[in-house]
Design a protein around this motif. Structure first.
Motif, PDB file in Angstrom:
ATOM      1  N   ARG A  92       0.806  -1.219   0.000  1.00  0.00           N
ATOM      2  CA  ARG A  92       0.000   0.000   0.000  1.00  0.00           C
ATOM      3  C   ARG A  92       0.841   1.272   0.000  1.00  0.00           C
ATOM      4  O   ARG A  92       0.377   2.314  -0.464  1.00  0.00           O
ATOM      5  CB  ARG A  92      -0.918   0.010   1.219  1.00  0.00           C
ATOM      6  CG  ARG A  92      -1.985  -1.055   1.143  1.00  0.00           C
ATOM      7  CD  ARG A  92      -2.796  -1.108   2.395  1.00  0.00           C
ATOM      8  NE  ARG A  92      -3.701  -2.252   2.359  1.00  0.00           N
ATOM      9  CZ  ARG A  92      -4.516  -2.573   3.346  1.00  0.00           C
ATOM     10  NH1 ARG A  92      -4.558  -1.843   4.446  1.00  0.00           N
ATOM     11  NH2 ARG A  92      -5.297  -3.624   3.226  1.00  0.00           N
ATOM     12  N   ALA A  93       2.041   1.201   0.526  1.00  0.00           N
ATOM     13  CA  ALA A  93       2.878   2.398   0.624  1.00  0.00           C
ATOM     14  C   ALA A  93       3.290   2.914  -0.750  1.00  0.00           C
ATOM     15  O   ALA A  93       3.545   4.106  -0.921  1.00  0.00           O
ATOM     16  CB  ALA A  93       4.106   2.127   1.483  1.00  0.00           C
ATOM     17  N   GLY A  94       3.368   2.021  -1.728  1.00  0.00           N
ATOM     18  CA  GLY A  94       3.604   2.444  -3.093  1.00  0.00           C
ATOM     19  C   GLY A  94       5.008   2.922  -3.423  1.00  0.00           C
ATOM     20  O   GLY A  94       5.204   3.602  -4.424  1.00  0.00           O
ATOM     21  N   LEU A  95       5.986   2.554  -2.607  1.00  0.00           N
ATOM     22  CA  LEU A  95       7.368   2.914  -2.930  1.00  0.00           C
ATOM     23  C   LEU A  95       7.900   1.959  -3.994  1.00  0.00           C
ATOM     24  O   LEU A  95       7.361   0.877  -4.202  1.00  0.00           O
ATOM     25  CB  LEU A  95       8.248   2.834  -1.678  1.00  0.00           C
ATOM     26  CG  LEU A  95       7.874   3.728  -0.499  1.00  0.00           C
ATOM     27  CD1 LEU A  95       8.805   3.456   0.680  1.00  0.00           C
ATOM     28  CD2 LEU A  95       7.906   5.194  -0.869  1.00  0.00           C
TER      29      LEU A  95
ATOM     30  N   HIS B 278       8.274   7.964  14.985  1.00  0.00           N
ATOM     31  CA  HIS B 278       6.849   8.285  14.847  1.00  0.00           C
ATOM     32  C   HIS B 278       6.601   9.219  13.662  1.00  0.00           C
ATOM     33  O   HIS B 278       5.566   9.115  12.991  1.00  0.00           O
ATOM     34  CB  HIS B 278       6.292   8.850  16.141  1.00  0.00           C
ATOM     35  CG  HIS B 278       6.103   7.799  17.187  1.00  0.00           C
ATOM     36  ND1 HIS B 278       5.255   6.731  17.035  1.00  0.00           N
ATOM     37  CD2 HIS B 278       6.677   7.642  18.404  1.00  0.00           C
ATOM     38  CE1 HIS B 278       5.299   5.957  18.107  1.00  0.00           C
ATOM     39  NE2 HIS B 278       6.164   6.492  18.952  1.00  0.00           N
ATOM     40  N   LYS B 279       7.544  10.104  13.388  1.00  0.00           N
ATOM     41  CA  LYS B 279       7.418  10.968  12.211  1.00  0.00           C
ATOM     42  C   LYS B 279       7.452  10.120  10.941  1.00  0.00           C
ATOM     43  O   LYS B 279       6.628  10.309  10.033  1.00  0.00           O
ATOM     44  CB  LYS B 279       8.547  11.999  12.195  1.00  0.00           C
ATOM     45  CG  LYS B 279       8.475  12.940  11.028  1.00  0.00           C
ATOM     46  CD  LYS B 279       9.612  13.940  11.058  1.00  0.00           C
ATOM     47  CE  LYS B 279       9.550  14.837   9.833  1.00  0.00           C
ATOM     48  NZ  LYS B 279      10.655  15.775   9.770  1.00  0.00           N
TER      49      LYS B 279
ATOM     50  N   ARG C  17       0.679   8.031   5.565  1.00  0.00           N
ATOM     51  CA  ARG C  17       0.183   8.948   4.535  1.00  0.00           C
ATOM     52  C   ARG C  17       0.394   8.325   3.145  1.00  0.00           C
ATOM     53  O   ARG C  17      -0.482   8.386   2.296  1.00  0.00           O
ATOM     54  CB  ARG C  17       0.866  10.306   4.651  1.00  0.00           C
ATOM     55  CG  ARG C  17       0.272  11.356   3.760  1.00  0.00           C
ATOM     56  CD  ARG C  17       0.771  12.777   3.967  1.00  0.00           C
ATOM     57  NE  ARG C  17       2.131  12.902   4.426  1.00  0.00           N
ATOM     58  CZ  ARG C  17       2.485  13.322   5.640  1.00  0.00           C
ATOM     59  NH1 ARG C  17       1.555  13.620   6.527  1.00  0.00           N
ATOM     60  NH2 ARG C  17       3.752  13.435   5.977  1.00  0.00           N
ATOM     61  N   CYS C  18       1.570   7.710   2.927  1.00  0.00           N
ATOM     62  CA  CYS C  18       1.843   7.026   1.652  1.00  0.00           C
ATOM     63  C   CYS C  18       0.833   5.908   1.405  1.00  0.00           C
ATOM     64  O   CYS C  18       0.475   5.624   0.254  1.00  0.00           O
ATOM     65  CB  CYS C  18       3.253   6.435   1.640  1.00  0.00           C
ATOM     66  SG  CYS C  18       4.554   7.650   1.507  1.00  0.00           S
TER      67      CYS C  18
END
Length: 163
Positions: A68-71, A121-122, A129-130
């Motif tokens: 799902r992150a799409g990297l 955490h950042k 979000r990705c």
């Protein structure tokens, strides 16, 4: 994602059945396998003998999150494995304990040094979000991910078998 498939066809009558189409591509499984070979990841999985933060379902969720992150495949690093595993624990594990199991990830990675936690955490928020904030993974999806390569050693990490 769902698609329709013809279940049977007889004359002019036709029955359609919904089929789930996997969004996890073979390249995501390859990324996961590559990350499993990382010495720090291997050491972590060996360290978690009780499978409290890394059983087969939580690890299947890691594959879903990597997808799902799409990297690009080459962009994934060990930190992505640990972020995805932390998110999986966030979604699935009860936090009624004073020390939730997911904190073991921090303990393993950073020891008693809490200075890295805000940065972790950042990164976790950026990763989410990705993923489009889509953190829910069904049992069906986990089983589908495991069925892609059923002989992979991590799918033997079953808490039910520990006694």
């Amino acid at each position: 994602m769902k698609s329709w498939a013809v279940e049977w066809l007889l004359g002019l009558k036709m029955t359609l059945k919904k089929q789930r189409v996997s969004t996890v591509l073979p390249e995501h499984h390859k990324v996961f396998n590559r990350l499993l070979e990382d010495p720090v990841v291997k050491r972590f999985l060996a360290w978690d003998k009780q499978l409290s933060v890394s059983d087969k379902y939580l690890l299947a969720m890691v594959v879903a999150y990597l997808s799902r992150a799409g990297l690009f495949s080459w962009q994934y690093r060990r930190i992505h494995f640990f972020i995805a595993l932390y998110l999986a624990n966030d979604m699935e594990e009860d936090e009624e304990d004073d020390e939730p199991p997911k904190q073991a990830i921090f303990s393993f990675l950073y020891g008693k040094d809490n200075a890295q936690r805000p940065f972790f955490h950042k990164l976790r928020l950026q990763f989410m979000r990705c993923m489009g904030w889509k953190a829910r993974v069904t049992l069906e999806e986990c089983e589908e991910i495991q069925a892609y390569d059923p002989e992979l050693w991590v799918w033997g990490r079953d808490r039910a078998l520990l006694c």
